[in-house]
Design a protein around this motif. Structure first.
Motif, PDB file in Angstrom:
ATOM      1  N   LYS A 426      39.573 -28.682 -98.353  1.00  0.00           N
ATOM      2  CA  LYS A 426      38.769 -29.370 -97.338  1.00  0.00           C
ATOM      3  C   LYS A 426      39.218 -29.029 -95.922  1.00  0.00           C
ATOM      4  N   SER A 427      40.525 -28.850 -95.730  1.00  0.00           N
ATOM      5  CA  SER A 427      41.073 -28.497 -94.412  1.00  0.00           C
ATOM      6  C   SER A 427      42.494 -27.981 -94.606  1.00  0.00           C
ATOM      7  N   VAL A 428      42.963 -27.182 -93.634  1.00  0.00           N
ATOM      8  CA  VAL A 428      44.282 -26.553 -93.776  1.00  0.00           C
ATOM      9  C   VAL A 428      45.048 -26.647 -92.464  1.00  0.00           C
ATOM     10  N   LEU A 429      46.355 -26.976 -92.574  1.00  0.00           N
ATOM     11  CA  LEU A 429      47.261 -26.953 -91.428  1.00  0.00           C
ATOM     12  C   LEU A 429      48.361 -25.925 -91.725  1.00  0.00           C
ATOM     13  N   PHE A 430      48.571 -25.021 -90.781  1.00  0.00           N
ATOM     14  CA  PHE A 430      49.611 -23.999 -90.929  1.00  0.00           C
ATOM     15  C   PHE A 430      50.821 -24.376 -90.089  1.00  0.00           C
ATOM     16  N   LEU A 431      51.876 -24.846 -90.750  1.00  0.00           N
ATOM     17  CA  LEU A 431      53.122 -25.162 -90.049  1.00  0.00           C
ATOM     18  C   LEU A 431      54.046 -23.948 -90.154  1.00  0.00           C
ATOM     19  N   THR A 432      53.631 -22.900 -89.488  1.00  0.00           N
ATOM     20  CA  THR A 432      54.349 -21.619 -89.485  1.00  0.00           C
ATOM     21  C   THR A 432      54.370 -21.084 -88.063  1.00  0.00           C
ATOM     22  N   LEU A 443      39.556 -16.434 -95.395  1.00  0.00           N
ATOM     23  CA  LEU A 443      39.089 -17.669 -96.046  1.00  0.00           C
ATOM     24  C   LEU A 443      37.577 -17.642 -96.254  1.00  0.00           C
ATOM     25  N   HIS A 444      36.847 -17.223 -95.236  1.00  0.00           N
ATOM     26  CA  HIS A 444      35.388 -17.084 -95.272  1.00  0.00           C
ATOM     27  C   HIS A 444      34.683 -18.374 -95.710  1.00  0.00           C
ATOM     28  N   GLN A 445      35.224 -19.480 -95.230  1.00  0.00           N
ATOM     29  CA  GLN A 445      34.585 -20.784 -95.402  1.00  0.00           C
ATOM     30  C   GLN A 445      34.764 -21.538 -94.098  1.00  0.00           C
ATOM     31  N   ASN A 446      33.692 -22.161 -93.616  1.00  0.00           N
ATOM     32  CA  ASN A 446      33.752 -22.840 -92.307  1.00  0.00           C
ATOM     33  C   ASN A 446      34.358 -24.231 -92.469  1.00  0.00           C
ATOM     34  N   LEU A 447      35.672 -24.233 -92.732  1.00  0.00           N
ATOM     35  CA  LEU A 447      36.417 -25.480 -92.910  1.00  0.00           C
ATOM     36  C   LEU A 447      37.338 -25.700 -91.712  1.00  0.00           C
ATOM     37  N   PRO A 448      37.692 -26.951 -91.403  1.00  0.00           N
ATOM     38  CA  PRO A 448      38.648 -27.196 -90.314  1.00  0.00           C
ATOM     39  C   PRO A 448      40.015 -26.595 -90.648  1.00  0.00           C
ATOM     40  N   MET A 449      40.535 -25.789 -89.742  1.00  0.00           N
ATOM     41  CA  MET A 449      41.879 -25.229 -89.904  1.00  0.00           C
ATOM     42  C   MET A 449      42.601 -25.323 -88.573  1.00  0.00           C
ATOM     43  N   TRP A 484      46.846 -36.563 -85.978  1.00  0.00           N
ATOM     44  CA  TRP A 484      46.111 -35.569 -86.756  1.00  0.00           C
ATOM     45  C   TRP A 484      45.014 -36.195 -87.599  1.00  0.00           C
ATOM     46  N   SER A 485      44.098 -35.354 -88.009  1.00  0.00           N
ATOM     47  CA  SER A 485      43.150 -35.690 -89.065  1.00  0.00           C
ATOM     48  C   SER A 485      43.765 -35.065 -90.305  1.00  0.00           C
ATOM     49  N   GLN A 486      44.300 -35.883 -91.190  1.00  0.00           N
ATOM     50  CA  GLN A 486      45.170 -35.392 -92.254  1.00  0.00           C
ATOM     51  C   GLN A 486      44.517 -34.277 -93.066  1.00  0.00           C
ATOM     52  N   PRO A 487      45.151 -33.102 -93.096  1.00  0.00           N
ATOM     53  CA  PRO A 487      44.564 -31.962 -93.822  1.00  0.00           C
ATOM     54  C   PRO A 487      44.763 -32.088 -95.325  1.00  0.00           C
ATOM     55  N   SER A 488      43.893 -31.427 -96.081  1.00  0.00           N
ATOM     56  CA  SER A 488      44.030 -31.457 -97.537  1.00  0.00           C
ATOM     57  C   SER A 488      45.146 -30.517 -97.999  1.00  0.00           C
ATOM     58  N   HIS A 489      45.448 -29.484 -97.181  1.00  0.00           N
ATOM     59  CA  HIS A 489      46.480 -28.515 -97.546  1.00  0.00           C
ATOM     60  C   HIS A 489      47.358 -28.180 -96.338  1.00  0.00           C
ATOM     61  N   ILE A 490      48.636 -28.011 -96.609  1.00  0.00           N
ATOM     62  CA  ILE A 490      49.592 -27.575 -95.582  1.00  0.00           C
ATOM     63  C   ILE A 490      50.297 -26.322 -96.086  1.00  0.00           C
ATOM     64  N   VAL A 491      50.400 -25.331 -95.219  1.00  0.00           N
ATOM     65  CA  VAL A 491      51.070 -24.068 -95.557  1.00  0.00           C
ATOM     66  C   VAL A 491      52.302 -23.927 -94.676  1.00  0.00           C
TER      67      VAL A 491
END
Length: 536
Positions: A426-432, A443-449, A484-491
């Motif tokens: 649903k959404s992704v946050l990159f803590l990198t 990704l090729h999907q218009n999701l919040p990142m 934040w708007s809590q992301p579904s995934h964190i990398v």
């Protein structure tokens, strides 16, 4: 006196005989050389296979300054980095991949697999033309036998394998450089006997290279001055060729950028201001002046170095060896240095390696005829040893760097692309560190990142988000999570994961996937793996 005369006549006859045998051998070899079409097909198959082997992350610009921009042009979403806000990048290079994406979209082939593989496959086609023209340039300068060995060097060098099929603007710049050098009359021994030497084509390809990367002008200033010195029609060269062709190519690029930016932007000037007049590139790190000479270019050419050095001396092609020195010397003045900046002169260096290998493969005795067979056998042993040495040292390096080292950030986005395609993200946050992974183009999907920003600050000494996170992962993330708007995934990388395990657990995240990344560190602490956390 008569004995000396007879001896000298005999020696002369031997030399003539050996020369005739050399010429006959050269003619026999020439008849065995494949045509340009066959050479291109060989190079095309090799480079397309090469592109499929490249599965690692090398430089952010491969994705963020080319594919990400192209994805935004074609599909309407994608991130533009600060360089596009400042107007120091031209849309000419990304437009190439925007056309590719449009074709995939029309054919309904914009699936995760094609979106990942197609851009590098396209670049591999362009790279095959670069290989072909490197062969043709070597053929014109040194003959067909040397050209075959130069092509061998080009195809087996580890860094060319690692870099040339990537979607970096430097890769296309390298191809255009080789194409242009082939057509410049000043580089040929006798341009009057070479009808294909066309300054028009040389200038067109050089101008396109400059439009894509303004720093390419470093190469063409050198070549242009050489052409000006040897040319008999200097006024025609300047006023009827350089100025009109340069104006047309750069003018069309100017119009393209006007259309895409929505306002008049002169990219070469902005690029010059940022990278040269203000040393903006230094923001991303600096190296000592001798870095290219002692580390950078040495690593790129690798075990071909001694062969290149011998080839420079043997060929006496001082114009091209001078070009290599000129380019590396000028780039050494800049504080910020990268391997890819001097990629355009690597094929030239490899052609010198090809020259020395060719000479090694056909050594003949100029003394007595009865030594011919023995010398030929010794020569055959030497060239076999050289080939084995070069392949054994370059092939493992090419495969390791292309398939193993720093592959985690590519793998994680490929994984997320497939998951998003199935509706599991649903959404992704990159803590990198910023730009550590590909982005929407994969990704090729218009999701919040969201990723951590690292745009240069107007205030010297201010830390960007990426630096603040790397300095204090817990403090930065705790503060960040308040709004934040809590992301579904964190990398994140395993280095930061060990600091954030409690934070992730307390916010209901659990590990879902872990990808190997690297065995050793590059410019920061070892990032051994990339981890994906998802909401429970």
């Amino acid at each position: 006196m008569r004995k000396r005369t007879n001896a000298s006549v005999s020696a002369h006859e031997d030399e003539v005989s050996n020369l005739k045998s050399l010429q006959q051998d050269s003619k026999q070899r020439a008849s065995q050389f494949p045509s340009s079409t066959k050479i291109f097909i060989i190079c095309l198959i090799f480079r397309m296979t090469n592109s499929l082997f490249v599965q690692t992350y090398f430089n952010p610009d491969e994705h963020w300054q080319a594919l990400e921009v192209a994805h935004r042009i074609t599909f309407g979403y994608g991130h533009l980095t600060w360089e596009w806000t400042k107007g120091i990048r031209s849309y000419l290079h990304p437009m190439l991949f925007a056309v590719l994406y449009k074709v995939l979209s029309v054919l309904h082939l914009d699936t995760p697999l094609f979106m990942i593989k197609a851009p590098r496959l396209l670049q591999s086609v362009l790279s095959a033309f670069g290989d072909l023209y490197m062969f043709k340039l070597s053929h014109v300068l040194y003959g067909g036998h040397v050209a075959m060995w130069a092509l061998f060097a080009q195809l087996t060098n580890w860094f060319m394998f690692y870099c040339i099929t990537r979607t970096l603007s430097n890769s296309l710049e390298t191809v255009l450089t080789v194409l242009s050098l082939y057509y410049w009359p000043c580089l040929r021994v006798n341009s009057s006997n070479s009808p294909e030497a066309s300054r028009t084509w040389a200038l067109v390809t050089a101008a396109i290279a400059c439009a894509i990367r303004p720093t390419s002008a470093i190469i063409w200033i050198y070549v242009g001055l050489m052409e000006l010195i040897v040319s008999r029609d200097r006024l025609k060269f300047i006023f009827l060729q350089v100025l009109p062709i340069g104006s047309i190519v750069l003018g069309l690029t100017f119009l393209l950028d006007r259309l895409m930016y929505g306002s008049w932007v002169f990219v070469p000037l902005n690029f010059l201001k940022f990278n040269f007049l203000s040393s903006g590139g230094d923001y991303y790190g600096t190296h000592p002046w001798h870095w290219y000479f002692t580390q950078g270019f040495i690593v790129m050419i690798f075990t071909f170095l001694p062969f290149m050095a011998v080839g420079v001396v043997q060929s006496k092609q001082w114009k091209l060896s001078g070009l290599i020195l000129w380019v590396i010397g000028l780039y050494s003045i800049l504080g910020h240095k990268e391997f890819r900046f001097v990629l355009p002169v690597l094929p030239i260096a490899l052609s010198f390696s090809g020259y020395s290998l060719a000479m090694l493969s056909r050594q003949y005795s100029s003394n007595k005829k009865n030594k011919y067979t023995r010398t030929r056998t010794k020569s055959s042993w030497k060239i076999q040893a050289a080939v084995i040495f070069l392949v054994v040292t370059n092939l493992p390096m090419a495969l390791y760097m292309s398939m193993v080292h720093q592959r985690g950030t590519e793998d994680v986005m490929n994984y997320l692309a497939k998951e998003a395609h199935q509706g599991n993200v649903k959404s992704v946050l990159f803590l990198t560190p910023c730009h550590a992974t590909p982005y929407y183009s994969t990704l090729h999907q218009n999701l919040p990142m969201r990723f951590l920003d690292c745009s240069p600050s107007e205030v010297k000494g201010n830390l960007d988000e990426s630096d603040r996170f790397m300095t204090d992962p817990i403090g930065f993330t705790s503060e960040f999570a308040k709004n934040w708007s809590q992301p579904s995934h964190i990398v994140l990388f395993n280095n930061e994961e060990k600091h954030l395990k409690d934070f992730l657990s307390s916010h209901s995240y659990e590990e879902t996937k872990r990808f190997f990344h690297a065995h050793f560190k590059v410019d920061r602490d070892l990032q051994a793996s990339v981890v994906v956390y998802a909401l429970k």
